[in-house]
Scaffold this motif. Structure first.
Motif, PDB file in Angstrom:
ATOM      1  N   PHE A  84       0.700  -1.193  -0.002  1.00 58.46           N
ATOM      2  CA  PHE A  84       0.016  -0.138   0.053  1.00 58.46           C
ATOM      3  C   PHE A  84       0.987   1.220  -0.103  1.00 58.46           C
ATOM      4  N   GLY A  85       2.119   1.353   0.538  1.00 57.57           N
ATOM      5  CA  GLY A  85       3.026   2.258   0.581  1.00 57.57           C
ATOM      6  C   GLY A  85       3.053   3.195  -0.710  1.00 57.57           C
ATOM      7  N   PRO A  86       3.353   2.405  -1.936  1.00 60.10           N
ATOM      8  CA  PRO A  86       3.676   3.160  -3.119  1.00 60.10           C
ATOM      9  C   PRO A  86       2.267   3.761  -3.567  1.00 60.10           C
ATOM     10  N   GLN A  87       1.043   3.450  -3.067  1.00 58.12           N
ATOM     11  CA  GLN A  87       0.035   3.736  -3.719  1.00 58.12           C
ATOM     12  C   GLN A  87      -0.446   5.331  -2.949  1.00 58.12           C
ATOM     13  N   LEU A  88       0.295   5.524  -1.771  1.00 56.39           N
ATOM     14  CA  LEU A  88       0.028   6.720  -1.378  1.00 56.39           C
ATOM     15  C   LEU A  88       0.419   8.169  -1.792  1.00 56.39           C
ATOM     16  N   HIS A  89       0.131   9.108  -1.199  1.00 55.75           N
ATOM     17  CA  HIS A  89       0.549  10.328  -1.792  1.00 55.75           C
ATOM     18  C   HIS A  89       2.182  10.720  -1.279  1.00 55.75           C
ATOM     19  N   GLY A  90       2.653  11.351  -1.971  1.00 58.50           N
ATOM     20  CA  GLY A  90       4.136  11.463  -1.802  1.00 58.50           C
ATOM     21  C   GLY A  90       4.615  11.640  -0.392  1.00 58.50           C
ATOM     22  N   LYS A  91       3.927  12.666   0.477  1.00 58.92           N
ATOM     23  CA  LYS A  91       4.438  12.956   1.628  1.00 58.92           C
ATOM     24  C   LYS A  91       4.183  11.876   2.713  1.00 58.92           C
ATOM     25  N   VAL A  92       2.779  11.168   2.661  1.00 60.29           N
ATOM     26  CA  VAL A  92       2.265  10.021   3.215  1.00 60.29           C
ATOM     27  C   VAL A  92       2.999   8.840   2.937  1.00 60.29           C
ATOM     28  N   ARG A  93       3.511   8.778   1.765  1.00 56.25           N
ATOM     29  CA  ARG A  93       4.000   7.321   1.384  1.00 56.25           C
ATOM     30  C   ARG A  93       5.338   7.631   2.199  1.00 56.25           C
ATOM     31  N   GLU A  94       6.246   8.677   2.264  1.00 59.43           N
ATOM     32  CA  GLU A  94       7.592   8.747   2.683  1.00 59.43           C
ATOM     33  C   GLU A  94       7.569   8.412   4.239  1.00 59.43           C
ATOM     34  N   ILE A  95       6.358   9.021   4.854  1.00 67.14           N
ATOM     35  CA  ILE A  95       6.155   9.112   6.169  1.00 67.14           C
ATOM     36  C   ILE A  95       6.015   7.640   6.660  1.00 67.14           C
ATOM     37  N   VAL A  96       5.077   6.953   5.949  1.00 63.57           N
ATOM     38  CA  VAL A  96       4.802   5.603   6.210  1.00 63.57           C
ATOM     39  C   VAL A  96       6.007   4.590   6.230  1.00 63.57           C
ATOM     40  N   ILE A  97       6.791   4.821   5.094  1.00 62.22           N
ATOM     41  CA  ILE A  97       8.028   3.971   4.862  1.00 62.22           C
ATOM     42  C   ILE A  97       9.055   4.363   6.204  1.00 62.22           C
ATOM     43  N   ALA A  98       9.161   5.565   6.561  1.00 59.90           N
ATOM     44  CA  ALA A  98      10.092   5.710   7.487  1.00 59.90           C
ATOM     45  C   ALA A  98       9.777   5.195   8.888  1.00 59.90           C
ATOM     46  N   ILE A  99       8.218   5.239   9.053  1.00 57.12           N
ATOM     47  CA  ILE A  99       8.048   4.680  10.175  1.00 57.12           C
ATOM     48  C   ILE A  99       8.047   3.086  10.345  1.00 57.12           C
ATOM     49  N   THR A 100       7.741   2.527   9.230  1.00 59.74           N
ATOM     50  CA  THR A 100       8.161   1.145   9.020  1.00 59.74           C
ATOM     51  C   THR A 100       9.641   0.587   9.242  1.00 59.74           C
ATOM     52  N   THR A 101      10.569   1.572   8.666  1.00 61.91           N
ATOM     53  CA  THR A 101      11.688   1.160   8.643  1.00 61.91           C
ATOM     54  C   THR A 101      12.226   1.264  10.398  1.00 61.91           C
ATOM     55  N   VAL A 102      11.740   2.281  11.059  1.00 60.37           N
ATOM     56  CA  VAL A 102      12.068   2.533  12.305  1.00 60.37           C
ATOM     57  C   VAL A 102      11.320   1.289  13.155  1.00 60.37           C
ATOM     58  N   VAL A 103      10.324   0.849  13.037  1.00 59.52           N
ATOM     59  CA  VAL A 103       9.912  -0.584  13.473  1.00 59.52           C
ATOM     60  C   VAL A 103      11.064  -1.626  13.280  1.00 59.52           C
ATOM     61  N   ILE A 104      11.237  -1.684  12.251  1.00 57.21           N
ATOM     62  CA  ILE A 104      12.278  -2.890  11.611  1.00 57.21           C
ATOM     63  C   ILE A 104      13.476  -2.743  12.469  1.00 57.21           C
ATOM     64  N   ILE A 105      14.089  -1.590  12.389  1.00 56.91           N
ATOM     65  CA  ILE A 105      15.234  -1.471  13.428  1.00 56.91           C
ATOM     66  C   ILE A 105      15.198  -1.618  14.718  1.00 56.91           C
ATOM     67  N   THR A 106      13.930  -1.327  15.224  1.00 59.65           N
ATOM     68  CA  THR A 106      13.505  -1.661  16.757  1.00 59.65           C
ATOM     69  C   THR A 106      13.464  -3.094  17.094  1.00 59.65           C
ATOM     70  N   CYS A 107      12.752  -3.856  15.952  1.00 60.06           N
ATOM     71  CA  CYS A 107      12.778  -5.233  16.297  1.00 60.06           C
ATOM     72  C   CYS A 107      14.145  -5.767  16.258  1.00 60.06           C
ATOM     73  N   LEU A 108      15.085  -5.460  15.395  1.00 59.42           N
ATOM     74  CA  LEU A 108      16.443  -5.876  15.195  1.00 59.42           C
ATOM     75  C   LEU A 108      17.145  -5.585  16.610  1.00 59.42           C
ATOM     76  N   ALA A 109      16.783  -4.543  16.911  1.00 60.42           N
ATOM     77  CA  ALA A 109      17.738  -3.887  18.264  1.00 60.42           C
ATOM     78  C   ALA A 109      17.219  -4.657  19.529  1.00 60.42           C
ATOM     79  N   VAL A 110      15.837  -5.121  19.465  1.00 64.95           N
ATOM     80  CA  VAL A 110      15.299  -5.770  20.592  1.00 64.95           C
ATOM     81  C   VAL A 110      15.848  -7.093  20.957  1.00 64.95           C
ATOM     82  N   ILE A 111      16.152  -7.922  19.740  1.00 65.99           N
ATOM     83  CA  ILE A 111      16.679  -9.180  19.704  1.00 65.99           C
ATOM     84  C   ILE A 111      17.648  -9.532  20.669  1.00 65.99           C
ATOM     85  N   PRO A 112      18.941  -8.443  20.358  1.00 62.01           N
ATOM     86  CA  PRO A 112      20.180  -8.728  21.278  1.00 62.01           C
ATOM     87  C   PRO A 112      19.949  -8.095  22.807  1.00 62.01           C
ATOM     88  N   ALA A 113      18.797  -7.465  22.777  1.00 63.51           N
ATOM     89  CA  ALA A 113      18.634  -6.775  24.208  1.00 63.51           C
ATOM     90  C   ALA A 113      18.038  -7.782  25.128  1.00 63.51           C
TER      91      ALA A 113
END
Length: 428
Positions: free
Chosen positions: A117-146
């Motif tokens: 769905f991200g690529p179908q969104l309006h430009g600014k909304v699309r970039e925000i959704v992708i940035a938030i998703t990337t933060v979630v991914i990095i959080t998951c990866l950081a939680v594993i060693p924690a």
């Protein structure tokens, strides 16, 4: 039909309108190119890789398809790498077992939603959704060693750092959002790393330092990538606009060279070129052709009485009426010179040519343009028409048709004007 391009002498040409409309955008492009080409520092300069609102909207519209394609591919590839990182779990966090995979799965719905769905969104909304998703991914990866107590667990934080670098340099988040994303992601990694290893543990602070340095370096790369992409867009758009303006200028010059300045009809040169193609084409052999020679009656007397400015208005009005009466893609209406007009018709037999000439003659008379200086008793402007008909083939030339039509016009003048007379072409 060439006369469909009819316009008044004061009306600007289409190329002029297009050039005028593009001028503000061209000026904006030049200003932005100058800004983006300013000398930069060793790391980055003061030029923010963002356009003014008007240009930003155009940039988003012009690059949306490529941006969406690249994002989708990069996110799919990133998802594969995200799960492939699980192969390091037995080395770094062996005590977690399948828990590492389960934690990664928490981020999967976000990744799947962003890919679909991200690529179908309006430009600014699309970039925000992708940035938030990337933060979630990095959080998951950081939680594993924690969550792990294994001695090599702190080194697994570098997987989250690699994900942050991937987002900035391969996914290439928009720079402003990349700055916010990097700050949040770095804070998550640093806080979990330091709290896991202990405040007094040098390894924790080393991981924190490398995370900050890696985040800054990736931001530098992100800035340069986006700045370079935007500068390339500016230069490419300017060249495209210049090419379009040049093409419009050429088209305008072509139109002007083929158009009578006073009436907007085709001029004599355009008539000759058009007829040379139409009457010599082998595809037209055997088709009927007819030529109408039109002359405004007592026009010299009209000019002498009303003045040349009024005479010009009179000719434009008559030209408009002739053009409106003749409607076919295969026909051409031209001003041949002075008060004379020529109409060349294809696929029109002598009877239909005569009928069209009668309609033109009647239409001009119904304009009721006053002419008080006539010597024949009439009080309005009228025209006389000579008609010539032939079959396209050997001997059918513009000169022959005009010679025959001129004889018909001469007969119309002799018989009292405001009438149509026909003559047969010797090439028929």
């Amino acid at each position: 039909m060439i006369e469909d391009q009819l316009r008044s002498a004061d009306e600007p040409a289409p190329g002029q309108n297009a050039t005028a409309a593009a001028a503000p955008l061209a000026a904006l492009l030049d200003r932005e190119i100058d800004r983006f080409q300013q000398p930069q520092g060793l790391i980055w300069g003061t030029t923010t890789p963002v356009f003014p609102p008007q240009l930003e909207q155009k940039f988003e519209a012009d690059t949306c398809r490529v941006r969406v394609r690249d994002l989708r591919f990069t996110m799919i590839f990133g998802t594969l790498l995200y799960y492939l990182s699980a192969v390091t779990d037995p080395v770094f966090v062996p005590d977690l077992g399948w828990l590492g995979v389960i934690v990664r799965t928490i981020g999967f719905p976000f990744m799947l939603g962003a890919i679909i769905f991200g690529p179908q969104l309006h430009g600014k909304v699309r970039e925000i959704v992708i940035a938030i998703t990337t933060v979630v991914i990095i959080t998951c990866l950081a939680v594993i060693p924690a969550l792990s107590a294994a001695p090599l667990a702190p080194y697994a934080f570098f997987t989250a750092l690699l994900a942050m670098i991937y987002a900035n340099t391969t996914l290439v988040l928009r720079f402003r959002k990349a700055c916010i994303f990097t700050a949040i992601s770095s804070a998550i990694i640093v806080s979990l790393a330091v709290s896991h290893s202990g405040v007094h543990n040098a390894l924790g602070w080393a991981i924190a330092l490398l995370t900050v340095v890696g985040g800054l370096f990736s931001l530098v790369s992100n800035y340069r990538i986006e700045r370079s992409a935007r500068l390339s867009y500016l230069l490419g758009t300017r060249e495209t606009m210049r090419s379009q303006a040049l093409a419009a200028d050429r088209e305008m010059l072509k139109t002007l060279s083929s158009t009578d300045e006073l009436t907007g009809l085709a001029n004599r040169n355009a008539l000759k070129r058009w007829c040379a193609n139409a009457l010599t084409s082998t595809q037209n052999h055997g088709r009927n052709a007819a030529l109408l020679m039109i002359d405004v009656d007592h026009f010299k007397r009209y000019n002498d009485f009303y003045g040349h400015m009024a005479g010009d208005v009179c000719l434009r009005t008559i030209a408009q009426k002739i053009s409106n009466t003749v409607r076919s893609d295969d026909d051409i209406v031209a001003r041949f010179g002075g008060e004379e007009f020529v109409v060349l018709l294809l696929d029109v037999d002598p009877r239909r040519a005569w009928a069209l000439a009668e309609r033109i003659c009647s239409a001009v008379e119904k304009l009721s343009l006053p002419h008080a200086n006539r010597s024949d008793g009439s009080t309005n402007v009228t025209i006389s028409v000579g008609v010539a008909s032939s079959t396209i083939g050997a001997g059918c030339t513009l000169e022959n048709l005009m010679r025959t039509a001129d004889r018909g016009l001469y007969m119309a003048k002799r018989k009292g004007r405001n009438r149509v007379e026909t003559a047969m072409s010797n090439a028929a």
